[in-house]
Write a protein that holds these residues in place. Sequence first.
Motif, PDB file in Angstrom:
ATOM      1  N   ARG A  61     -26.286 -58.482  19.231  1.00 33.55           N
ATOM      2  CA  ARG A  61     -26.345 -59.622  19.813  1.00 33.55           C
ATOM      3  C   ARG A  61     -26.600 -59.766  21.437  1.00 33.55           C
ATOM      4  O   ARG A  61     -26.821 -60.780  22.076  1.00 33.55           O
ATOM      5  N   VAL A  62     -26.874 -58.168  21.891  1.00 37.85           N
ATOM      6  CA  VAL A  62     -27.076 -58.125  23.318  1.00 37.85           C
ATOM      7  C   VAL A  62     -28.227 -57.151  23.374  1.00 37.85           C
ATOM      8  O   VAL A  62     -28.599 -56.441  22.449  1.00 37.85           O
ATOM      9  N   SER A  63     -29.103 -57.295  24.296  1.00 37.02           N
ATOM     10  CA  SER A  63     -30.127 -56.186  24.542  1.00 37.02           C
ATOM     11  C   SER A  63     -29.592 -54.989  25.039  1.00 37.02           C
ATOM     12  O   SER A  63     -28.308 -54.546  25.595  1.00 37.02           O
ATOM     13  N   GLY A  64     -30.485 -53.961  24.697  1.00 38.18           N
ATOM     14  CA  GLY A  64     -30.127 -52.424  25.308  1.00 38.18           C
ATOM     15  C   GLY A  64     -30.844 -51.429  24.430  1.00 38.18           C
ATOM     16  O   GLY A  64     -31.737 -51.658  23.761  1.00 38.18           O
ATOM     17  N   ARG A  65     -30.515 -50.381  24.940  1.00 42.22           N
ATOM     18  CA  ARG A  65     -31.101 -49.058  24.277  1.00 42.22           C
ATOM     19  C   ARG A  65     -30.157 -48.393  23.501  1.00 42.22           C
ATOM     20  O   ARG A  65     -28.961 -48.484  23.510  1.00 42.22           O
ATOM     21  N   ILE A  66     -30.652 -48.286  22.034  1.00 41.39           N
ATOM     22  CA  ILE A  66     -29.779 -47.549  21.095  1.00 41.39           C
ATOM     23  C   ILE A  66     -29.395 -46.106  21.393  1.00 41.39           C
ATOM     24  O   ILE A  66     -30.356 -45.525  21.602  1.00 41.39           O
ATOM     25  N   ALA A  67     -27.975 -46.082  21.630  1.00 35.83           N
ATOM     26  CA  ALA A  67     -27.580 -44.907  21.847  1.00 35.83           C
ATOM     27  C   ALA A  67     -27.309 -43.890  20.838  1.00 35.83           C
ATOM     28  O   ALA A  67     -27.574 -42.748  20.892  1.00 35.83           O
ATOM     29  N   ARG A  68     -26.854 -44.578  19.541  1.00 33.53           N
ATOM     30  CA  ARG A  68     -26.631 -43.541  18.412  1.00 33.53           C
ATOM     31  C   ARG A  68     -26.787 -44.543  17.053  1.00 33.53           C
ATOM     32  O   ARG A  68     -26.425 -45.576  17.005  1.00 33.53           O
ATOM     33  N   ARG A  69     -27.066 -44.039  15.966  1.00 32.78           N
ATOM     34  CA  ARG A  69     -27.275 -44.466  14.765  1.00 32.78           C
ATOM     35  C   ARG A  69     -26.486 -43.683  13.902  1.00 32.78           C
ATOM     36  O   ARG A  69     -26.395 -42.400  13.668  1.00 32.78           O
ATOM     37  N   TRP A  70     -25.209 -44.351  13.417  1.00 35.52           N
ATOM     38  CA  TRP A  70     -24.175 -43.764  12.954  1.00 35.52           C
ATOM     39  C   TRP A  70     -24.356 -43.229  11.424  1.00 35.52           C
ATOM     40  O   TRP A  70     -23.856 -42.505  10.701  1.00 35.52           O
ATOM     41  N   LEU A  71     -25.205 -43.955  10.387  1.00 35.11           N
ATOM     42  CA  LEU A  71     -25.265 -43.713   9.111  1.00 35.11           C
ATOM     43  C   LEU A  71     -26.717 -43.475   8.853  1.00 35.11           C
ATOM     44  O   LEU A  71     -27.663 -43.938   9.549  1.00 35.11           O
ATOM     45  N   ASP A  72     -27.069 -43.171   7.656  1.00 37.06           N
ATOM     46  CA  ASP A  72     -28.705 -42.859   6.951  1.00 37.06           C
ATOM     47  C   ASP A  72     -28.839 -44.059   5.966  1.00 37.06           C
ATOM     48  O   ASP A  72     -27.826 -44.745   5.371  1.00 37.06           O
ATOM     49  N   VAL A  73     -29.927 -43.980   5.487  1.00 36.04           N
ATOM     50  CA  VAL A  73     -30.204 -45.050   4.536  1.00 36.04           C
ATOM     51  C   VAL A  73     -29.624 -44.606   3.168  1.00 36.04           C
ATOM     52  O   VAL A  73     -29.527 -43.172   2.724  1.00 36.04           O
ATOM     53  N   GLY A  74     -29.121 -45.267   2.441  1.00 39.97           N
ATOM     54  CA  GLY A  74     -28.189 -44.775   1.046  1.00 39.97           C
ATOM     55  C   GLY A  74     -26.778 -45.000   1.332  1.00 39.97           C
ATOM     56  O   GLY A  74     -26.174 -44.677   0.398  1.00 39.97           O
ATOM     57  N   ALA A  75     -26.409 -44.776   2.617  1.00 40.82           N
ATOM     58  CA  ALA A  75     -24.790 -44.737   2.908  1.00 40.82           C
ATOM     59  C   ALA A  75     -24.206 -46.199   2.473  1.00 40.82           C
ATOM     60  O   ALA A  75     -24.624 -46.986   2.726  1.00 40.82           O
TER      61      ALA A  75
END
Length: 355
Positions: A61-75
């Motif tokens: 809901r805000v702009s910014g740079r993604i620092a981390r993606r915690w999960l993968d596809v299928g989780a």
Amino acid sequence: MNRLFPMLCTCVLLAACGNDEKKPEPIRPVLSTLVEPQVQAQLGRFAGSIQARFESTLGFRVSGRIARRWLDVGARVNPGDTLATLDPTDQQNQLRAAEGDLARVQAQWINAQANARRQQQLYDRGVGAQAQLDIALTDLKTTGASLEQARSAVSQARDQLDYSTLRSDHAAVVTAWRAEAGQTVSAGQEVVTLARPDIKEAVIDLPIQLAEQLNKDLTFTVASQLDPSINTTATLRELEPQADATTRTRRARLTLAHTPDAFHLGTAISVTLTSMVSPRSELPRTALLERDGKTQVWVVDPQQKTVTARDVTLIERTDNSIVLASGVQPGERVVTAGVNSLKPGQQVTFDEEAP
């Protein structure tokens, strides 16, 4: 003697001719099949997949740079689980600035309270002016409004900091990521797609001509492509109103009568469409005998083991099969090969165990 010899030759020839006329037709081995009634017509078989009925695509809901993606596809995720986070530096700075403004306004409000109390006391003793009291009270109200505004700014800054963490709001399965760590995203941009695994449905693409002919009598049989024994029936839930511009197909979503355990999200399936029709029979194309403007088949008498030509009504003809509306009955045996070499009443041999 000379007259007797020609007479003997003539008798021998006549006897030979009589033997030829009485010589029976040879017994011919034939291929045959049993007639089975058909009350459903197959309209086609289409490949599809098992998908979730409910899917949601989430974004920050805000702009910014993604620092981390915690999960993968299928989780699998539960409500409140963290999916991804933004670099919170900007939001933290905004929160600190808002908290500083709040502290300043709180100090002003305390001073305004003290000044208003002092002016009220002076006015009550008759040594203070009404104008000074009015100014102090007005300043107190203004400072109070600024204090509420500063508190709202702090609450908003905290929300903005919380919005830098993307969380799941329901139990689901991650089916797709549309942004990666290090990528700068805007507010509302699609980041991750979640599917609810509790309600599944079959999804197929149908040609436009067939999609326009769908009716309530259609039956959908959904089977796993890896194991066709795992199957169920389905009903049409939704048909997209517009066709795909590239494939010229319309997507159909089917509600499953029951969901086998082997039907996981993404499972490849085969969907067969059938419709109720008037009773008919389907035979191999090689069973058809066409002569003298008639369409016939050879019907085998299982007791006498002879064949009889019978007129039939043809509904449909393909390269491999024919569909008959009448002329044969369920359970009768029909010759499927060598039909042009048979004669009425000719004896045949066949394998009674052949389907």
